[in-house]
Design a protein around this motif. Structure first.
Motif, PDB file in Angstrom:
ATOM      1  N   PHE A  42      45.984   9.240  19.273  1.00 50.64           N
ATOM      2  CA  PHE A  42      46.592   9.361  17.945  1.00 50.64           C
ATOM      3  C   PHE A  42      47.417  10.645  17.840  1.00 50.64           C
ATOM      4  CE2 PHE A  42      45.737  10.514  13.330  1.00 50.64           C
ATOM      5  CZ  PHE A  42      46.583   9.565  12.779  1.00 50.64           C
ATOM      6  N   ILE A  43      46.843  11.747  18.297  1.00 53.43           N
ATOM      7  CA  ILE A  43      47.544  13.033  18.256  1.00 53.43           C
ATOM      8  C   ILE A  43      48.673  13.070  19.282  1.00 53.43           C
ATOM      9  CG2 ILE A  43      47.311  15.515  18.692  1.00 53.43           C
ATOM     10  CD1 ILE A  43      46.299  14.622  15.952  1.00 53.43           C
ATOM     11  N   GLU A  44      48.464  12.449  20.433  1.00 46.82           N
ATOM     12  CA  GLU A  44      49.542  12.381  21.420  1.00 46.82           C
ATOM     13  C   GLU A  44      50.732  11.615  20.848  1.00 46.82           C
ATOM     14  OE1 GLU A  44      49.871  13.764  24.421  1.00 46.82           O
ATOM     15  OE2 GLU A  44      47.975  14.827  24.129  1.00 46.82           O
ATOM     16  N   TRP A  45      50.448  10.526  20.134  1.00 48.30           N
ATOM     17  CA  TRP A  45      51.522   9.761  19.505  1.00 48.30           C
ATOM     18  C   TRP A  45      52.205  10.574  18.409  1.00 48.30           C
ATOM     19  CZ3 TRP A  45      52.432   8.150  14.500  1.00 48.30           C
ATOM     20  CH2 TRP A  45      53.468   7.209  14.354  1.00 48.30           C
ATOM     21  N   LEU A  46      51.423  11.312  17.630  1.00 50.45           N
ATOM     22  CA  LEU A  46      51.983  12.166  16.581  1.00 50.45           C
ATOM     23  C   LEU A  46      52.925  13.207  17.173  1.00 50.45           C
ATOM     24  CD1 LEU A  46      51.837  12.835  13.501  1.00 50.45           C
ATOM     25  CD2 LEU A  46      50.017  14.460  14.074  1.00 50.45           C
ATOM     26  N   ASN A  47      52.521  13.752  18.336  1.00 43.49           N
ATOM     27  CA  ASN A  47      53.342  14.708  19.092  1.00 43.49           C
ATOM     28  C   ASN A  47      53.869  15.831  18.199  1.00 43.49           C
ATOM     29  OD1 ASN A  47      54.547  15.726  21.417  1.00 43.49           O
ATOM     30  ND2 ASN A  47      56.436  14.589  21.096  1.00 43.49           N
ATOM     31  N   PRO A  48      52.970  16.588  17.573  1.00 46.69           N
ATOM     32  CA  PRO A  48      53.407  17.614  16.621  1.00 46.69           C
ATOM     33  C   PRO A  48      54.083  18.804  17.298  1.00 46.69           C
ATOM     34  CG  PRO A  48      51.051  17.794  17.014  1.00 46.69           C
ATOM     35  CD  PRO A  48      51.506  16.545  17.719  1.00 46.69           C
ATOM     36  N   TYR A  49      55.022  19.393  16.565  1.00 43.10           N
ATOM     37  CA  TYR A  49      55.686  20.611  17.032  1.00 43.10           C
ATOM     38  C   TYR A  49      54.825  21.829  16.698  1.00 43.10           C
ATOM     39  CZ  TYR A  49      59.962  17.850  17.547  1.00 43.10           C
ATOM     40  OH  TYR A  49      60.894  16.914  17.931  1.00 43.10           O
ATOM     41  N   LYS A  50      55.104  22.926  17.387  1.00 41.43           N
ATOM     42  CA  LYS A  50      54.418  24.181  17.090  1.00 41.43           C
ATOM     43  C   LYS A  50      54.896  24.731  15.746  1.00 41.43           C
ATOM     44  CE  LYS A  50      53.537  25.522  21.884  1.00 41.43           C
ATOM     45  NZ  LYS A  50      53.706  26.562  22.931  1.00 41.43           N
ATOM     46  N   ASN A  51      54.041  25.588  15.172  1.00 38.51           N
ATOM     47  CA  ASN A  51      54.363  26.265  13.907  1.00 38.51           C
ATOM     48  C   ASN A  51      54.623  25.270  12.771  1.00 38.51           C
ATOM     49  OD1 ASN A  51      54.301  28.932  15.112  1.00 38.51           O
ATOM     50  ND2 ASN A  51      56.240  28.376  16.079  1.00 38.51           N
ATOM     51  N   THR A  52      53.826  24.199  12.735  1.00 42.81           N
ATOM     52  CA  THR A  52      53.932  23.194  11.678  1.00 42.81           C
ATOM     53  C   THR A  52      52.643  23.149  10.866  1.00 42.81           C
ATOM     54  OG1 THR A  52      53.302  21.515  13.321  1.00 42.81           O
ATOM     55  CG2 THR A  52      55.657  21.737  12.798  1.00 42.81           C
ATOM     56  N   LYS A  53      52.681  22.390   9.766  1.00 44.84           N
ATOM     57  CA  LYS A  53      51.540  22.302   8.853  1.00 44.84           C
ATOM     58  C   LYS A  53      51.070  20.853   8.753  1.00 44.84           C
ATOM     59  CE  LYS A  53      51.940  24.631   4.984  1.00 44.84           C
ATOM     60  NZ  LYS A  53      52.536  25.145   3.717  1.00 44.84           N
ATOM     61  N   LEU A  54      49.768  20.679   8.908  1.00 46.12           N
ATOM     62  CA  LEU A  54      49.144  19.358   8.825  1.00 46.12           C
ATOM     63  C   LEU A  54      48.138  19.319   7.693  1.00 46.12           C
ATOM     64  CD1 LEU A  54      48.114  16.545  10.014  1.00 46.12           C
ATOM     65  CD2 LEU A  54      46.506  17.913  11.357  1.00 46.12           C
ATOM     66  N   VAL A  55      48.155  18.238   6.914  1.00 48.52           N
ATOM     67  CA  VAL A  55      47.048  17.947   6.010  1.00 48.52           C
ATOM     68  C   VAL A  55      46.325  16.735   6.585  1.00 48.52           C
ATOM     69  CG1 VAL A  55      48.524  16.592   4.438  1.00 48.52           C
ATOM     70  CG2 VAL A  55      46.299  17.448   3.659  1.00 48.52           C
ATOM     71  N   ASP A  56      45.036  16.912   6.873  1.00 52.29           N
ATOM     72  CA  ASP A  56      44.219  15.835   7.427  1.00 52.29           C
ATOM     73  C   ASP A  56      43.260  15.365   6.345  1.00 52.29           C
ATOM     74  OD1 ASP A  56      43.137  14.073   9.337  1.00 52.29           O
ATOM     75  OD2 ASP A  56      41.514  15.494   9.764  1.00 52.29           O
ATOM     76  N   VAL A  57      43.513  14.171   5.826  1.00 50.11           N
ATOM     77  CA  VAL A  57      42.761  13.632   4.690  1.00 50.11           C
ATOM     78  C   VAL A  57      41.645  12.727   5.193  1.00 50.11           C
ATOM     79  CG1 VAL A  57      42.957  12.289   2.562  1.00 50.11           C
ATOM     80  CG2 VAL A  57      44.798  13.828   3.240  1.00 50.11           C
ATOM     81  N   ALA A  58      40.502  12.734   4.473  1.00 43.56           N
ATOM     82  CA  ALA A  58      39.287  12.084   4.971  1.00 43.56           C
ATOM     83  C   ALA A  58      38.973  12.673   6.336  1.00 43.56           C
ATOM     84  CB  ALA A  58      39.444  10.571   5.033  1.00 43.56           C
ATOM     85  N   SER A  59      38.956  14.001   6.377  1.00 46.97           N
ATOM     86  CA  SER A  59      38.938  14.747   7.651  1.00 46.97           C
ATOM     87  C   SER A  59      37.610  14.695   8.380  1.00 46.97           C
ATOM     88  CB  SER A  59      39.321  16.204   7.398  1.00 46.97           C
ATOM     89  OG  SER A  59      38.418  16.806   6.482  1.00 46.97           O
ATOM     90  N   GLY A  60      36.541  14.258   7.695  1.00 43.51           N
ATOM     91  CA  GLY A  60      35.253  14.142   8.381  1.00 43.51           C
ATOM     92  C   GLY A  60      34.789  15.463   8.952  1.00 43.51           C
ATOM     93  N   THR A  61      34.377  15.450  10.200  1.00 42.28           N
ATOM     94  CA  THR A  61      33.837  16.660  10.817  1.00 42.28           C
ATOM     95  C   THR A  61      34.884  17.437  11.615  1.00 42.28           C
ATOM     96  OG1 THR A  61      33.056  15.422  12.754  1.00 42.28           O
ATOM     97  CG2 THR A  61      31.518  15.672  10.913  1.00 42.28           C
ATOM     98  N   GLY A  62      36.159  17.103  11.429  1.00 41.17           N
ATOM     99  CA  GLY A  62      37.223  17.956  11.951  1.00 41.17           C
ATOM    100  C   GLY A  62      37.813  17.605  13.300  1.00 41.17           C
TER     101      GLY A  62
END
Length: 211
Positions: A42-62
């Protein structure tokens, strides 16, 4: 409709209050550890850039927060949102040494953030538990920056007949596993029911495209 939503909110709240202490163990047992591979992909597909901001909703245990920060070399920032305080406390114990994470106890339908604040919005195995999915999607797109990315990881319908038959057989054992681990089968009876009654992939996509 409002009565249904109120009842669902109470059921979901009770479910996670019953299971949060053993949440990680149950996820590993129910998926044979495969949920970790799903989240990593899931995160590999998201492929986020550095120095960005994420909101993780229903984040569970992180789990998602940790994988995101690993992916960006701990150069980004994460806001973990979950309505279960116990779940958030476990997340803080696991990840409290990381300065790039903040935690907020609240609902996906009403996020305490400004418009256009985040580069990424993620929700994994949580959107089928919300009261009003349209309100959740509205909030997601409100807090995302123009060009930001919304990503949802969720159970859905099994399209391959033989795999579906296997899943239907396996799903009957999930409440029994829950009874063995947490002492209650009811939360996992809800889990199986919530997956069965949730939108198909195509139906969920149509809801998203309307936003």
């Amino acid at each position: 409709m409002q009565t249904y939503r109120d009842n669902k909110a109470k059921v979901v709240s009770k479910v996670f209050e019953d299971v949060f202490k053993n949440y990680d163990i149950m996820n590993d047992l129910m998926s044979l550890g495969v949920h970790r591979l799903w989240k990593k992909s899931f995160i590999e597909w998201l492929n986020p850039y550095k120095n960005t901001k994420l909101v993780d909703v229903a984040s569970g245990t992180g789990d998602i927060a940790k994988l995101y920060l690993e992916k960006v070399g701990y150069s980004g920032n994460v806001w973990c949102v979950d309505e279960n305080k116990g779940m958030l406390n476990i997340s803080k114990k696991k990840l409290g040494q990381i300065n790039n994470i903040k935690w907020h106890c609240g609902k996906a339908e009403k996020l305490p953030f400004k418009d256009n604040e985040f580069d990424y919005y993620t929700i994994s195995f949580g959107i089928r538990n919300v009261n009003n999915i349209n309100t959740v999607l509205d909030e997601a797109f409100r807090v995302l920056k123009p060009g930001g990315k919304f990503s949802c990881l969720e159970f859905s319908k099994v399209r391959i007949d033989i795999l579906n038959k296997f899943y239907q057989l396996y799903s009957r054992s999930i409440p029994k596993i829950g009874k063995w681990i947490v002492g209650k089968s009811e939360p996992y009876e809800y889990l199986v029911k919530s997956i069965k009654e949730f939108y198909s992939q195509e139906e969920l996509l149509k809801l998203m495209k309307k936003k």
